[in-house]
Scaffold this active site. Structure first.
Site, short mmCIF file in Angstrom:
data_model
loop_
_atom_site.label_atom_id
_atom_site.label_comp_id
_atom_site.label_asym_id
_atom_site.label_seq_id
_atom_site.Cartn_x
_atom_site.Cartn_y
_atom_site.Cartn_z
N THR A 78 34.95 37.92 33.45
CA THR A 78 35.24 37.82 32.13
C THR A 78 34.46 37.10 31.20
O THR A 78 33.54 36.11 31.94
CB THR A 78 36.59 36.93 32.08
OG1 THR A 78 37.58 37.46 33.05
CG2 THR A 78 37.26 36.66 30.82
N ASN B 30 36.93 43.34 33.90
CA ASN B 30 37.63 43.02 35.08
C ASN B 30 36.27 42.84 35.82
O ASN B 30 35.90 41.44 35.97
CB ASN B 30 38.46 43.90 35.75
CG ASN B 30 39.33 43.54 36.90
OD1 ASN B 30 39.45 42.11 37.03
ND2 ASN B 30 39.64 44.26 37.78
N GLY C 220 35.82 33.60 34.93
CA GLY C 220 35.80 33.28 36.42
C GLY C 220 37.24 33.78 37.30
O GLY C 220 37.64 33.26 37.93
N GLY C 221 37.92 34.96 36.71
CA GLY C 221 39.01 35.49 37.44
C GLY C 221 40.08 34.51 37.58
O GLY C 221 40.65 33.92 36.83
N ASP D 178 44.42 44.85 38.10
CA ASP D 178 45.18 43.72 37.90
C ASP D 178 46.47 43.64 38.06
O ASP D 178 47.38 42.84 37.95
CB ASP D 178 44.75 43.19 36.54
CG ASP D 178 43.53 42.29 36.54
OD1 ASP D 178 43.03 42.08 37.56
OD2 ASP D 178 43.18 41.83 35.53
#
Length: 588
Positions: free
Chosen positions: A390, A410, A482-483, A432
């Site tokens: 991101t 993603n 950072g997911g 996701d």
């Protein structure tokens, strides 16, 4: 002040004053003179982003008289050129906007949507197991993109400049080229194998048909992307969702077995939502609502922690402080697994999750002498039954308008496939969704039926653009890449500023921790003392330190990467997180 401290201050203050052309920054560097890491300072606001050229594009828009929304949109389109691993036309995201004159905040949802042909079990193999190769690295992994419509909507609704004005810098960067930086070269080298799967990606992002990656100093020219940006400049969102570009997207889907149709593109819509609100120690937290999970759970964790009267006295990153953080994180991520999804398809219990009475109930289950076990923690409400790549950027203008934007494909460079002839990458955001209840996605996050795949639905996200108000006015704007670590990263930046009185640079640099319920491990960045680690292990926590041969799929060497601006006493203070290749804070 000691002699060493004086030398350190002189060196840092000199660097800080050189980092901006603002007269205020040159004259006010002594404001933070006693801080180990002084923040950049300005009287006119900042654009802080993960890539310098894009931040400077936004800065130039502010200097030309644009407002924070104008600058944010210009930065977003520029990132699609200079930061293709996460900046994008083919992905989606969220935008939080605070309008100073109206004294109100709005949340703009331009998250990708599942195509009409998507089905609940589309990523299950013949044995009924989740097929991650399909959900992550195929044309089937692409959701209907939202970035272009989101940026255009924000500009037309809340900006002051024309689309042609704000998109012009991005067109020039694509048509005339930009110089490869170390970060760009390193990213291409790291993800080279993922791009080699698609000939168009090779041509767009790798130098020549031999697959040799670009090197620092090379010039990247993207003619197809420039043409796509010109279509958008002339026709607005229709230049992407209809006509030539839309037909190229559908042709790419047909070649690779994807689902997106012309009708999917033509019916995509941006949604303006009511932000979620919370109060922490008198500060108002204004955050992104679902399908972002970040806003709800940041407020939920702050509610839990607010019940401990003096976190400051425990000491930053002490064993007692980390113990409380981990247990708050554990409970929030457990709830995330069951209760969070697209609110247009599932009744997300926002009020219940952010209620302080519920936080008190959760806090009462925390043992401050021993670690809880995640297998013993279940979603706590009595109700019926995401990539590190991101990118986030933040903007504050001289009038106090504030924007926080998070966009993503993603994974880094998305699925690796590009739209031939259009110059941009496809997202793999369908991963996701919950391919199967209880099966982890690419970041190890567990999801349930609330986030199951449905046509037209938006997948759950950890992206957490957040604004903090002090006395009813913007005080802090932040967010992270950072997911799954985004939520805990934003939480800790807020706590570092409010609880520990750090400036934004110190708050960004401080070592972070992360826990996400499952897997039941506590990840620490280097910098947390060995004694603290030993105490936590004695209490039963499974402690892992980044860099110690840590093998966890949802981490890539760091926890988050923030872009943060603070306004206080007439000055703006900014920090672009130093983790990895540093971004840039631009002012004028």
């Amino acid at each position: 002040m000691t002699f060493l401290r004086q030398l350190l201050f002189i060196g840092i203050a000199t660097v800080a004053s050189m980092a901006t052309t603002s007269k205020a920054a040159q004259s006010a560097s002594a404001i933070d003179g006693y801080d180990l890491f002084p923040a950049q300072v300005s009287e006119n606001g900042f654009v802080t982003a993960q890539e310098r050229v894009a931040a400077e594009v936004g800065r130039d828009i502010l200097a030309a008289g644009g407002n924070a929304v104008d600058a944010a949109v210009a930065t977003g389109f520029a990132l699609a050129v200079t930061h293709p691993q996460a900046g994008n036309l083919g992905g989606g995201g969220f935008m939080m906007v605070y309008l100073a004159e109206e004294n109100r905040a709005v949340a703009i949802d331009f998250r990708e949507m599942a195509p009409a042909g998507a089905t609940r079990d589309m990523y299950l193999d013949q044995n009924g197991d989740a097929d991650f190769a399909t959900s992550q690295f195929s044309h089937l992994s692409a959701g209907v993109p939202g970035s272009v419509m989101g940026l255009v909507y924000a500009l037309e609704t809340y900006g002051t400049m024309s689309l042609r004005e704000v998109i012009a810098p991005a067109i020039l960067l694509a048509a005339r080229g930009f110089e490869v930086t170390y970060a760009y070269e390193a990213s291409l080298a790291e993800y080279r194998s993922g791009l080699l799967i698609d000939q168009s990606s090779v041509e767009y992002f790798l130098e020549g048909l031999d697959g040799e990656a670009y090197r620092v100093g090379d010039i990247v020219v993207q003619k197809d992307l420039a043409r796509t940006l010109r279509d958008i400049s002339r026709e607005g969102a229709k230049g992407f969702y209809e006509g030539r570009v839309a037909e190229l997207i559908v042709a790419e889907m047909e070649r690779g077995g994807g689902l997106i149709t012309l009708d999917d593109l033509a019916t995509y819509r941006v949604i303006e939502r009511e932000p979620v609100y919370g109060i922490y120690r008198g500060y108002e937290i204004v955050a992104m609502p679902p399908p972002s999970s970040g806003g709800i759970h940041i407020i939920q964790m702050l509610n839990i922690l607010e019940g401990y009267e003096d976190l400051t006295a425990l000491g930053h990153n002490s064993a007692d402080y980390i113990h409380r953080l981990v247990e708050a994180m554990r409970r929030a991520y457990a709830d995330r697994s069951q209760y969070l999804g697209d609110p247009d398809y599932y009744a997300v219990p926002t009020a219940a999750l952010t209620d302080k009475a519920y936080a008190e109930e959760l806090r009462s289950t925390i043992n401050l002498r021993r670690a809880n076990k995640s297998l013993d923690i279940r979603p706590g409400l009595d109700l019926p039954a995401e990539s590190p790549q991101t990118t986030h950027y933040s903007v504050m203008d001289a009038e106090g308008n504030t924007v926080a934007v998070a966009t993503t494909l993603n994974f880094s460079f998305g699925s690796g496939y590009s739209v031939d002839g259009a110059g941009f990458l496809l997202n793999n955001e369908m991963d996701d969704f919950s391919a199967k209840p209880g099966a982890p996605n690419g970041y190890g996050l567990i999801g349930g039926t609330a986030n199951a795949i449905e046509a037209g639905k938006r997948p759950l996200s950890s992206m957490s653009p957040t604004i903090v108000l002090k006395g009813g006015k913007p005080f802090l704007v932040t967010g992270s890449r950072g997911g799954s670590t985004i939520i805990t990263t934003v939480l800790q930046v807020i706590l570092n500023v409010i609880e520990f009185d750090m400036n934004v640079e110190e708050a960004s640099r401080a070592p972070r921790i992360h826990h996400q319920w499952l897997p039941d491990v506590v990840v620490l960045e280097p910098g947390v003392s060995n004694d603290t680690q030993a105490i936590l292990r004695d209490r039963g926590f499974d402690i892992r330190v980044l860099g110690d041969d840590l093998q966890l799929g949802f981490l890539q060497g760091r926890i988050g990467r923030t872009q943060t601006i603070m306004y206080d006493d007439g000055y703006y203070y900014s920090s672009s997180d130093p983790r990895g290749s540093r971004g840039y804070s631009a002012t004028y």
